[in-house]
Write a protein that holds these residues in place. Structure first.
Motif, PDB file in Angstrom:
ATOM      1  N   PHE A 160       1.113  10.328   2.045  1.00  0.00           N
ATOM      2  CA  PHE A 160      -0.007  11.007   3.091  1.00  0.00           C
ATOM      3  C   PHE A 160      -1.147  10.475   2.344  1.00  0.00           C
ATOM      4  N   SER A 161      -1.903  10.147   3.358  1.00  0.00           N
ATOM      5  CA  SER A 161      -3.413   9.592   2.897  1.00  0.00           C
ATOM      6  C   SER A 161      -3.518   8.559   2.702  1.00  0.00           C
ATOM      7  N   ASN A 162      -3.100   7.652   3.297  1.00  0.00           N
ATOM      8  CA  ASN A 162      -2.253   6.153   3.522  1.00  0.00           C
ATOM      9  C   ASN A 162      -3.420   5.488   4.138  1.00  0.00           C
ATOM     10  N   GLY A 163      -4.276   4.323   4.068  1.00  0.00           N
ATOM     11  CA  GLY A 163      -5.129   4.120   4.809  1.00  0.00           C
ATOM     12  C   GLY A 163      -4.391   3.506   6.476  1.00  0.00           C
ATOM     13  N   GLN A 164      -3.655   3.316   6.421  1.00  0.00           N
ATOM     14  CA  GLN A 164      -3.001   2.891   7.746  1.00  0.00           C
ATOM     15  C   GLN A 164      -1.791   3.528   7.996  1.00  0.00           C
ATOM     16  N   LEU A 165      -1.189   3.057   7.842  1.00  0.00           N
ATOM     17  CA  LEU A 165       0.737   3.588   7.946  1.00  0.00           C
ATOM     18  C   LEU A 165       1.026   4.359   6.434  1.00  0.00           C
ATOM     19  N   GLY A 166       1.644   5.787   6.931  1.00  0.00           N
ATOM     20  CA  GLY A 166       2.941   5.754   5.591  1.00  0.00           C
ATOM     21  C   GLY A 166       3.994   4.703   5.013  1.00  0.00           C
ATOM     22  N   ILE A 167       4.692   4.753   5.891  1.00  0.00           N
ATOM     23  CA  ILE A 167       5.776   3.377   6.016  1.00  0.00           C
ATOM     24  C   ILE A 167       5.899   2.076   7.814  1.00  0.00           C
ATOM     25  N   ASN A 168       5.529   1.099   6.648  1.00  0.00           N
ATOM     26  CA  ASN A 168       5.406  -0.098   7.783  1.00  0.00           C
ATOM     27  C   ASN A 168       6.132  -0.925   7.942  1.00  0.00           C
ATOM     28  N   LEU A 169       7.401  -1.119   8.395  1.00  0.00           N
ATOM     29  CA  LEU A 169       8.598  -1.957   8.573  1.00  0.00           C
ATOM     30  C   LEU A 169       7.573  -2.933   9.238  1.00  0.00           C
ATOM     31  N   ALA A 170       7.431  -3.965   8.645  1.00  0.00           N
ATOM     32  CA  ALA A 170       6.048  -5.197   9.069  1.00  0.00           C
ATOM     33  C   ALA A 170       7.221  -6.279   9.900  1.00  0.00           C
ATOM     34  N   LEU A 171       6.085  -7.070  10.232  1.00  0.00           N
ATOM     35  CA  LEU A 171       6.608  -8.489  10.766  1.00  0.00           C
ATOM     36  C   LEU A 171       6.092  -9.447  10.324  1.00  0.00           C
ATOM     37  N   ASP A 172       6.031 -10.627   9.625  1.00  0.00           N
ATOM     38  CA  ASP A 172       5.128 -12.524   9.361  1.00  0.00           C
ATOM     39  C   ASP A 172       5.678 -13.205  10.083  1.00  0.00           C
ATOM     40  N   THR A 173       5.610 -12.970  11.246  1.00  0.00           N
ATOM     41  CA  THR A 173       5.710 -13.966  12.072  1.00  0.00           C
ATOM     42  C   THR A 173       4.831 -15.941  12.330  1.00  0.00           C
ATOM     43  N   ALA A 174       3.690 -15.124  11.236  1.00  0.00           N
ATOM     44  CA  ALA A 174       3.935 -16.900  10.499  1.00  0.00           C
ATOM     45  C   ALA A 174       4.270 -17.768   9.710  1.00  0.00           C
ATOM     46  N   ASN A 175       5.389 -16.612   8.505  1.00  0.00           N
ATOM     47  CA  ASN A 175       6.629 -17.486   7.905  1.00  0.00           C
ATOM     48  C   ASN A 175       5.411 -18.048   7.200  1.00  0.00           C
ATOM     49  N   ASN A 176       4.190 -17.009   6.256  1.00  0.00           N
ATOM     50  CA  ASN A 176       3.359 -17.625   5.595  1.00  0.00           C
ATOM     51  C   ASN A 176       3.177 -16.173   4.031  1.00  0.00           C
ATOM     52  N   GLY A 177       4.308 -15.808   3.988  1.00  0.00           N
ATOM     53  CA  GLY A 177       4.368 -14.611   2.774  1.00  0.00           C
ATOM     54  C   GLY A 177       3.466 -13.588   2.846  1.00  0.00           C
ATOM     55  N   VAL A 178       2.738 -12.925   3.729  1.00  0.00           N
ATOM     56  CA  VAL A 178       2.189 -11.948   4.490  1.00  0.00           C
ATOM     57  C   VAL A 178       2.140 -11.124   5.948  1.00  0.00           C
ATOM     58  N   ALA A 179       2.293 -10.287   5.692  1.00  0.00           N
ATOM     59  CA  ALA A 179       2.698  -9.505   6.856  1.00  0.00           C
ATOM     60  C   ALA A 179       1.512  -9.783   7.896  1.00  0.00           C
ATOM     61  N   ASP A 180       1.949  -9.687   9.382  1.00  0.00           N
ATOM     62  CA  ASP A 180       1.099  -8.999  10.007  1.00  0.00           C
ATOM     63  C   ASP A 180       0.411  -7.825   9.567  1.00  0.00           C
ATOM     64  N   ALA A 181      -0.981  -7.854  10.635  1.00  0.00           N
ATOM     65  CA  ALA A 181      -1.802  -6.136  10.921  1.00  0.00           C
ATOM     66  C   ALA A 181      -0.468  -5.880  10.994  1.00  0.00           C
ATOM     67  N   ASP A 182      -0.936  -4.595  11.360  1.00  0.00           N
ATOM     68  CA  ASP A 182       0.676  -3.466  10.814  1.00  0.00           C
ATOM     69  C   ASP A 182       0.663  -3.221  12.329  1.00  0.00           C
ATOM     70  N   LEU A 183       2.011  -2.971  13.205  1.00  0.00           N
ATOM     71  CA  LEU A 183       1.815  -2.868  14.782  1.00  0.00           C
ATOM     72  C   LEU A 183       2.109  -1.768  14.917  1.00  0.00           C
ATOM     73  N   GLY A 184       1.515  -0.173  14.149  1.00  0.00           N
ATOM     74  CA  GLY A 184       1.327   1.218  14.402  1.00  0.00           C
ATOM     75  C   GLY A 184       2.458   1.589  14.363  1.00  0.00           C
ATOM     76  N   PRO A 185       2.305   3.054  14.896  1.00  0.00           N
ATOM     77  CA  PRO A 185       3.997   3.666  15.344  1.00  0.00           C
ATOM     78  C   PRO A 185       4.736   3.012  15.879  1.00  0.00           C
ATOM     79  N   ASN A 186       6.062   3.555  15.273  1.00  0.00           N
ATOM     80  CA  ASN A 186       7.219   2.532  16.873  1.00  0.00           C
ATOM     81  C   ASN A 186       6.855   3.622  18.098  1.00  0.00           C
ATOM     82  N   VAL A 187       6.686   2.552  19.035  1.00  0.00           N
ATOM     83  CA  VAL A 187       7.254   2.658  20.135  1.00  0.00           C
ATOM     84  C   VAL A 187       8.786   3.302  19.968  1.00  0.00           C
ATOM     85  N   ILE A 188       8.869   3.439  21.291  1.00  0.00           N
ATOM     86  CA  ILE A 188       9.879   4.130  22.422  1.00  0.00           C
ATOM     87  C   ILE A 188      10.652   3.428  23.078  1.00  0.00           C
ATOM     88  N   ASN A 189      11.095   3.028  22.529  1.00  0.00           N
ATOM     89  CA  ASN A 189      12.179   1.932  24.049  1.00  0.00           C
ATOM     90  C   ASN A 189      13.766   1.727  23.908  1.00  0.00           C
TER      91      ASN A 189
END
Length: 608
Positions: free
Chosen positions: A433-462
């Motif tokens: 709780f009370s973390n600045g962005q997400l509680g759990i962030n399963l992120a991406l690194d599309t630039a392959n630079n070792g740094v996660a992208d800006a978080d994608l937000g809560p999972n969309v339903i798809n």
């Protein structure tokens, strides 16, 4: 004559036996009487004398005349320690040993009063157990009561690296200031404070180890590091950091230490245990003394334990500039390719980003994530993370992860899936709780630079099919949606929908027949927004969990709430795919190894 001859021989044998016994070495006490580099009364001479007194436990005491502190600056390295000895600087008049860490989170301590400084400017280490020959046996030796400074050797102010079959086990190093001045307030750095290799049963306790490049480097079985101040001044209340506080591997256990004020607090490798430490806080636990980087860096390791299910095993890892805990698999370059892997790590029962009571407080959050787990490749080799468990179902096993600047937990894969993989990361119940962005962030690194992208937000339903899970988890794995709730006393009934994603048919690494089910975990949170996203709250109080076979519509489940259902409570739900086979080519579990029900903690479980 014959009888006389026999009598004479018997008498001679008896005489020889008496002569042999009278020359047996006896334990001796040698006293250092001056600060000279050599000669009678010097420390160098005393160590040489104890080495020559083979097979007994000698003692070196100090009685240097005049007002201290006294400084000994060897012109060259002191003799290696080859035989059992207690070298006790606290025997110098006016010296005394205090108690630096009486308990974790105590208001004050008793610093040491030391009178002997050894300046290692000209030395290849100061007190070094070097195992010069196979006959060396320095077991049960003790080094205590010294201020050890200014050595530039990797061997350390105290170094244990026995070779050639020599032994140096069950050692004790205590009541020392290593890397500071004699008051414990100013740095006088060693390259390495204490270096331990190839020793068993050794205990490092009640030391101040600060101001060094490396505080403690320990790669050795059944060694314990306890009740030390590492990176602070002698009171435990101010910063005096090392570059790395502790670098641990190969069977080291560290508990009840204050590890704060360093660049990296603790770096862990294989078979290490970290329990009941304050990492990033002062001795009292009332204020932050940040490690400027990660509190704990778990890198290239297997079989690591961080925390436990009891209060006596809980670490508080807060206020650090980087992540609270960084689980990193990273490849290496050089001659050829060096793969990196992290497996078999259990992170349970810790407070990460909170104060010592497990509550959020200004400034106590870690500067990045509470926990991050990621694999990255810099040299085109491979890096793999698997079999990581965060939290648990049993009492005391959930972590409290709160107040961190970015995410509570962030998991991502850096680099192409042909080189890096992240699987078998199990997030069981935690209080997030009370973390600045997400509680759990399963992120991406599309630039392959070792740094996660800006978080994608809560999972969309798809309705997307799942591709390689560690790459696309955040968008391709759905969460349940809540239709309605009803309350009766402390009974909470939830009506929900869940759309279970399926795997793609053309992926050899994962198969639909290997899906055991989907574990749904429900949480309560009294905030309407907790984090960066309107309408979403993080999972603060675990209601319970159950397993479904697939998609469900207008399904209901009733929980008994662990807290009073008063006022507005929001429900957060996570979905975890349960696998019978690890989704990684060529690495399979036996059938049904996943078990019969939660908590599903084998390597065959995949967290999404």
């Amino acid at each position: 004559m014959r009888r006389l001859f026999i009598f004479s021989v018997v008498g001679l044998v008896g005489f020889l036996c008496v002569m042999f016994m009278t020359h047996k070495a006896q334990a001796a006490t040698y006293t250092v009487l001056n600060t000279n580099d050599s000669g009678v009364g010097s420390l160098r001479q005393a160590i040489s004398d104890t080495n020559a007194s083979v097979g007994v436990a000698d003692t070196i005491n100090f009685a240097i005349p005049g007002t201290g502190p006294h400084v000994i600056t060897p012109a060259s390295s002191l003799p290696g320690i080859h035989d059992t000895v207690t070298i006790d600087g606290s025997t110098q008049p006016s010296a005394s040993c205090g108690v630096l860490v009486p308990t974790i989170a105590t208001v004050s301590n008793t610093p040491h009063t030391l009178e002997i400084t050894i300046d290692g400017t000209n030395s290849d280490g100061i007190f070094v157990f070097d195992g010069g020959s196979a006959s060396d046996n320095a077991n049960n030796s003790v080094i205590k009561g010294f201020n050890l400074i200014n050595t530039t050797s990797y061997k350390g102010a105290i170094g244990v690296l026995p070779g050639f079959g020599g032994q140096a086990n069950n050692l004790q190093f205590n009541c020392n200031y290593i890397g500071t001045d004699i008051s414990g307030t100013t740095a006088q750095a060693n390259t390495t404070g204490i270096y331990l290799y190839n020793t068993t049963g050794t205990v490092v306790s009640n030391n101040l180890i600060s101001g060094n490049q490396n505080g403690i480097s320990a790669y050795t079985n059944t060694t314990t590091i306890q009740n030390n101040l590492i990176g602070t001044t002698s009171t435990g209340m101010s910063l005096l950091g090392n570059s790395v506080g502790m670098n641990l591997g190969l069977g080291v256990s560290a508990h009840d230490n204050i590890v704060s004020g360093n660049t990296t607090g603790v770096q862990m490798t294989d078979s290490t245990v970290l329990q009941h430490n304050l990492i990033g806080l002062n001795l009292a636990g009332t204020a932050v003394i940040a490690n400027s980087g990660d509190g704990v860096l778990n890198k290239g390791s297997s079989s690591v334990i961080i925390g436990g299910s009891t209060a006596g095993e809980r670490n508080v890892i807060s206020g650090n500039g980087g992540n609270g805990i960084n689980v990193l698999a990273e490849d290496g370059g050089g001659d050829g390719c060096s793969s990196g892997a992290v497996s078999g790590t259990n992170i349970t029962g810790n407070y990460i980003g909170t104060n010592i009571s497990g509550s959020t407080a200004a400034g106590f959050g870690n500067g990045q994530n509470g926990i991050v787990a990621h694999a990255q490749t810099s040299f085109g080799c491979s890096a793999t993370i698997n079999n990581i468990t965060i939290g648990g179902d049993a009492a005391g096993e959930p972590n409290t992860i709160a107040g961190n600047t970015l995410d509570g937990i962030r998991i991502y894969q850096a680099g192409p899936s042909s080189q890096t993989s992240v699987f078998g990361v199990v997030i069981l119940p935690n209080s997030i709780f009370s973390n600045g962005q997400l509680g759990i962030n399963l992120a991406l690194d599309t630039a392959n630079n070792g740094v996660a992208d800006a978080d994608l937000g809560p999972n969309v339903i798809n309705s997307f099919l799942m591709s390689y899970l560690a790459t696309n988890a955040n968008y391709y794995i759905n969460r349940p949606t809540i239709n309605s709730t009803s309350v009766s006393g402390n009974q909470l009934t939830v009506n929900y929908n869940y759309q279970a994603n399926e795997v793609e048919d053309n992926l050899p690494a994962i198969s639909a027949v290997d899906i055991v089910g989907y574990r749904l975990d429900f949480y309560l949170n009294n905030d309407t927004q907790d984090g960066a996203y309107t309408g979403y709250a993080q999972g603060k109080t675990h209601l319970g969990s159950f397993v479904v076979d697939g998609s469900e519509t207008n399904a209901t489940h009733t929980f008994t709430s662990p807290i009073p259902l008063i006022g507005s409570q929001n429900i957060t739900v996570t979905s975890t795919v349960l696998w019978k086979t690890i989704p990684d080519p060529g690495t399979n579990c036996q059938d049904d190894q996943w078990g019969n029900g939660p908590p599903y903690t084998t390597t065959c479980i995949f967290e999404n």
